[in-house]
Design a protein around this motif. Structure first.
Motif, PDB file in Angstrom:
ATOM      1  N   GLY A   1       0.825  -1.203   0.000  1.00  0.00           N
ATOM      2  CA  GLY A   1       0.000   0.000   0.000  1.00  0.00           C
ATOM      3  C   GLY A   1       0.857   1.249   0.000  1.00  0.00           C
ATOM      4  O   GLY A   1       0.593   2.215  -0.722  1.00  0.00           O
ATOM      5  N   THR A   2       1.919   1.229   0.778  1.00  0.00           N
ATOM      6  CA  THR A   2       2.886   2.330   0.791  1.00  0.00           C
ATOM      7  C   THR A   2       4.129   1.996  -0.026  1.00  0.00           C
ATOM      8  O   THR A   2       4.837   2.893  -0.480  1.00  0.00           O
ATOM      9  N   GLY A   3       4.393   0.704  -0.209  1.00  0.00           N
ATOM     10  CA  GLY A   3       5.606   0.296  -0.908  1.00  0.00           C
ATOM     11  C   GLY A   3       5.606   0.666  -2.377  1.00  0.00           C
ATOM     12  O   GLY A   3       6.645   1.058  -2.925  1.00  0.00           O
ATOM     13  N   VAL A   4       4.465   0.544  -3.056  1.00  0.00           N
ATOM     14  CA  VAL A   4       4.406   0.882  -4.482  1.00  0.00           C
ATOM     15  C   VAL A   4       4.689   2.365  -4.703  1.00  0.00           C
ATOM     16  O   VAL A   4       5.501   2.724  -5.568  1.00  0.00           O
ATOM     17  N   PRO A   5       4.076   3.275  -3.942  1.00  0.00           N
ATOM     18  CA  PRO A   5       4.451   4.688  -4.105  1.00  0.00           C
ATOM     19  C   PRO A   5       5.935   4.953  -3.840  1.00  0.00           C
ATOM     20  O   PRO A   5       6.542   5.804  -4.504  1.00  0.00           O
ATOM     21  N   ARG A   6       6.548   4.209  -2.905  1.00  0.00           N
ATOM     22  CA  ARG A   6       7.985   4.390  -2.654  1.00  0.00           C
ATOM     23  C   ARG A   6       8.806   3.981  -3.871  1.00  0.00           C
ATOM     24  O   ARG A   6       9.798   4.632  -4.209  1.00  0.00           O
ATOM     25  N   LEU A   7       8.412   2.898  -4.524  1.00  0.00           N
ATOM     26  CA  LEU A   7       9.097   2.483  -5.746  1.00  0.00           C
ATOM     27  C   LEU A   7       8.987   3.560  -6.826  1.00  0.00           C
ATOM     28  O   LEU A   7       9.960   3.850  -7.538  1.00  0.00           O
ATOM     29  N   LEU A   8       7.819   4.150  -6.945  1.00  0.00           N
ATOM     30  CA  LEU A   8       7.626   5.204  -7.943  1.00  0.00           C
ATOM     31  C   LEU A   8       8.462   6.435  -7.609  1.00  0.00           C
ATOM     32  O   LEU A   8       8.995   7.099  -8.510  1.00  0.00           O
ATOM     33  N   GLU A   9       8.598   6.749  -6.334  1.00  0.00           N
ATOM     34  CA  GLU A   9       9.437   7.874  -5.931  1.00  0.00           C
ATOM     35  C   GLU A   9      10.898   7.633  -6.293  1.00  0.00           C
ATOM     36  O   GLU A   9      11.595   8.535  -6.775  1.00  0.00           O
ATOM     37  N   ARG A  10      11.375   6.397  -6.057  1.00  0.00           N
ATOM     38  CA  ARG A  10      12.756   6.078  -6.405  1.00  0.00           C
ATOM     39  C   ARG A  10      12.954   6.096  -7.922  1.00  0.00           C
ATOM     40  O   ARG A  10      13.989   6.533  -8.415  1.00  0.00           O
ATOM     41  N   ALA A  11      11.954   5.620  -8.656  1.00  0.00           N
ATOM     42  CA  ALA A  11      12.038   5.680 -10.113  1.00  0.00           C
ATOM     43  C   ALA A  11      12.140   7.125 -10.577  1.00  0.00           C
ATOM     44  O   ALA A  11      12.963   7.464 -11.445  1.00  0.00           O
ATOM     45  N   ALA A  12      11.329   7.993 -10.000  1.00  0.00           N
ATOM     46  CA  ALA A  12      11.365   9.408 -10.368  1.00  0.00           C
ATOM     47  C   ALA A  12      12.709  10.034 -10.020  1.00  0.00           C
ATOM     48  O   ALA A  12      13.214  10.898 -10.742  1.00  0.00           O
ATOM     49  N   HIS A  13      13.302   9.585  -8.927  1.00  0.00           N
ATOM     50  CA  HIS A  13      14.624  10.085  -8.529  1.00  0.00           C
ATOM     51  C   HIS A  13      15.661   9.761  -9.607  1.00  0.00           C
ATOM     52  O   HIS A  13      16.456  10.626 -10.004  1.00  0.00           O
ATOM     53  N   HIS A  14      15.670   8.530 -10.102  1.00  0.00           N
ATOM     54  CA  HIS A  14      16.624   8.153 -11.145  1.00  0.00           C
ATOM     55  C   HIS A  14      16.374   8.930 -12.434  1.00  0.00           C
ATOM     56  O   HIS A  14      17.319   9.219 -13.184  1.00  0.00           O
ATOM     57  N   ALA A  15      15.114   9.256 -12.680  1.00  0.00           N
ATOM     58  CA  ALA A  15      14.772   9.993 -13.896  1.00  0.00           C
ATOM     59  C   ALA A  15      15.025  11.491 -13.762  1.00  0.00           C
ATOM     60  O   ALA A  15      14.927  12.222 -14.754  1.00  0.00           O
ATOM     61  N   GLY A  16      15.324  11.925 -12.549  1.00  0.00           N
ATOM     62  CA  GLY A  16      15.482  13.356 -12.312  1.00  0.00           C
ATOM     63  C   GLY A  16      14.167  14.087 -12.280  1.00  0.00           C
ATOM     64  O   GLY A  16      14.098  15.298 -12.532  1.00  0.00           O
ATOM     65  N   LEU A  17      13.103  13.359 -11.950  1.00  0.00           N
ATOM     66  CA  LEU A  17      11.760  13.938 -11.889  1.00  0.00           C
ATOM     67  C   LEU A  17      11.329  14.051 -10.434  1.00  0.00           C
ATOM     68  O   LEU A  17      10.463  13.312  -9.957  1.00  0.00           O
ATOM     69  N   SER A  18      11.945  14.962  -9.723  1.00  0.00           N
ATOM     70  CA  SER A  18      11.664  15.066  -8.290  1.00  0.00           C
ATOM     71  C   SER A  18      10.237  15.491  -8.011  1.00  0.00           C
ATOM     72  O   SER A  18       9.720  15.300  -6.918  1.00  0.00           O
ATOM     73  N   ALA A  19       9.572  16.030  -9.015  1.00  0.00           N
ATOM     74  CA  ALA A  19       8.219  16.504  -8.800  1.00  0.00           C
ATOM     75  C   ALA A  19       7.182  15.562  -9.384  1.00  0.00           C
ATOM     76  O   ALA A  19       6.127  15.962  -9.829  1.00  0.00           O
ATOM     77  N   ALA A  20       7.493  14.268  -9.387  1.00  0.00           N
ATOM     78  CA  ALA A  20       6.523  13.271  -9.887  1.00  0.00           C
ATOM     79  C   ALA A  20       5.233  13.392  -9.093  1.00  0.00           C
ATOM     80  O   ALA A  20       5.258  13.524  -7.869  1.00  0.00           O
ATOM     81  N   PRO A  21       4.083  13.358  -9.752  1.00  0.00           N
ATOM     82  CA  PRO A  21       2.808  13.526  -9.049  1.00  0.00           C
ATOM     83  C   PRO A  21       2.580  12.448  -8.003  1.00  0.00           C
ATOM     84  O   PRO A  21       2.963  11.315  -8.174  1.00  0.00           O
ATOM     85  N   ARG A  22       1.962  12.838  -6.928  1.00  0.00           N
ATOM     86  CA  ARG A  22       1.553  11.895  -5.879  1.00  0.00           C
ATOM     87  C   ARG A  22       0.048  11.676  -5.973  1.00  0.00           C
ATOM     88  O   ARG A  22      -0.688  12.536  -6.473  1.00  0.00           O
ATOM     89  N   PRO A  23      -0.436  10.532  -5.421  1.00  0.00           N
ATOM     90  CA  PRO A  23      -1.881  10.309  -5.446  1.00  0.00           C
ATOM     91  C   PRO A  23      -2.584  11.297  -4.550  1.00  0.00           C
ATOM     92  O   PRO A  23      -1.993  11.810  -3.605  1.00  0.00           O
TER      93      PRO A  23
END
Length: 367
Positions: free
Chosen positions: A345-367
């Motif tokens: 429930g919280t782990g999937v958003p954490r994975l997306l945050e780390r993915a955005a970090h590698h992409a340099g997209l620090s402002a990836a939208p949150r739910p």
């Protein structure tokens, strides 16, 4: 510890008992025993033990009359199209074994879904060590920790060095367009499996599609290459006896494997994600993800400038894969899962945050 008494939920004694359950079991003992008899494997009562840290397919150690084999099957049906293909996974390992890749020996394949509800296969049991959250004593000294890390990346280098342009290896897939197909396929899997709105998924999918790198080489791609999918020798020095879990394997861009390995590799000081399943590499003595990549680059000569794209792809795919597990858990299809499924429930958003970090997209939208 092996079991001999069915629990009536995951393991039942007979197909008649299985037919009376609301949710199909994972092992039906009379069906498996008959299959073992047909292939001359063991005799007498059957004992079993669920093994491995995989969260998708299911693996059991079977013991019978002094013989031990490993059974691997998909999760409970219904299964998404083109996933959990045990027949294909067994075939891939047979072909790779012929080319010297360290894989278990495939003993028998069952395509008849009447036995367990899904196809499955049997493979040899390998006497070795899988490293997860504890460093085995024989691999604990500092020199063996480094040797362990080196064996991880060197085994990947050897796998990627196979000539996939001819012979049976060429039949494993088409490397052309691999990266674009990965983005499109997993975007579609999100639409099928998601039960909540996470805008970062589409945001990252768009970024990946816009920034596709040009593949520099074609190779066998394992698809889930990590420390926990390697079997090490039970004695020093560190040596890989087998690469496990070939469900995602195909031909494609080798940097996809390196991106996955380095993005999911546990490192001291890095925020944890659900895909960091071998936490010991946070301890001193192991190579860092950067050092793994440098060793890989030194031996392959590939340009690793675009590696952050591949790391983004790896964690984005992992988020989508984990969301499917979370959905199955919510539907009650993982009745014994009291930890991993709920954590997503919280782990999937954490994975997306780390993915955005590698992409340099620090402002990836949150739910």
């Amino acid at each position: 510890m092996t079991h001999t008494v069915p629990d009536g939920v995951e393991v039942v004694a007979s197909r008649d008992q299985a037919s009376r359950l609301d949710s199909p079991p994972l092992l039906v003992l009379d069906a498996v025993t008959g299959f073992l008899d047909a292939h001359g494997i063991g005799h007498g009562p059957l004992a079993w033990q669920r093994i491995g840290d995989g969260q998708s397919n299911v693996t059991y150690l079977l013991e019978r009359g002094g013989e031990s084999v490993v059974l691997r099957r998909g999760p409970r049906p219904p299964l998404p199209r083109s996933t959990h293909d045990m027949v294909r996974e067994a075939r891939i390992q047979k072909i790779l074994g012929e080319h010297g890749v360290p894989v278990p020996e495939i003993l028998a394949v069952c395509e008849d879904e009447a036995l367990l509800g899904v196809p499955f296969y049997l493979m040899s049991r390998i006497d070795g060590t899988v490293i997860t959250d504890t460093t085995p004593p024989h691999l604990s000294p500092a020199d063996q920790r480094r040797a362990t890390s080196e064996a991880v990346v060197d085994t990947l280098i050897t796998l990627h060095g196979l000539d996939v342009t001819e012979g049976r290896l060429a039949s494993l897939g088409s490397p052309d367009g691999y990266l674009r197909r990965q983005v499109e396929r997993f975007r579609g899997l999100w639409e099928i499996n998601a039960t909540r709105d996470l805008p970062a998924v589409e945001h990252l999918a768009d970024w990946l599609a816009r920034n596709l790198p040009t593949s520099q080489a074609a190779s066998v791609v394992h698809g889930d290459y990590r420390v926990g999918n390697l079997m090490f020798a039970p004695r020093a020095p560190a040596r890989v006896l087998a690469i496990l879990d070939w469900e995602m394997a195909t031909l494609g861009d080798p940097l996809a494997d390196l991106g996955y390995l380095t993005a999911t590799y546990s490192e001291a000081g890095r925020p944890a994600t659900p895909l960091e399943l071998t936490t010991v590499t946070r301890s001193p003595g192991y190579l860092t993800p950067r050092q793994l990549a440098e060793r890989y680059q030194h031996h392959t000569g590939l340009d690793l400038t675009p590696l952050p794209w591949y790391q983004t792809l790896a964690l984005w795919k992992a988020a989508i894969f984990c969301e499917a597990i979370h959905t199955r858990w919510q539907r009650g299809e993982r009745p014994h899962d009291t930890a991993f499924g709920p954590s997503l429930g919280t782990g999937v958003p954490r994975l997306l945050e780390r993915a955005a970090h590698h992409a340099g997209l620090s402002a990836a939208p949150r739910p």
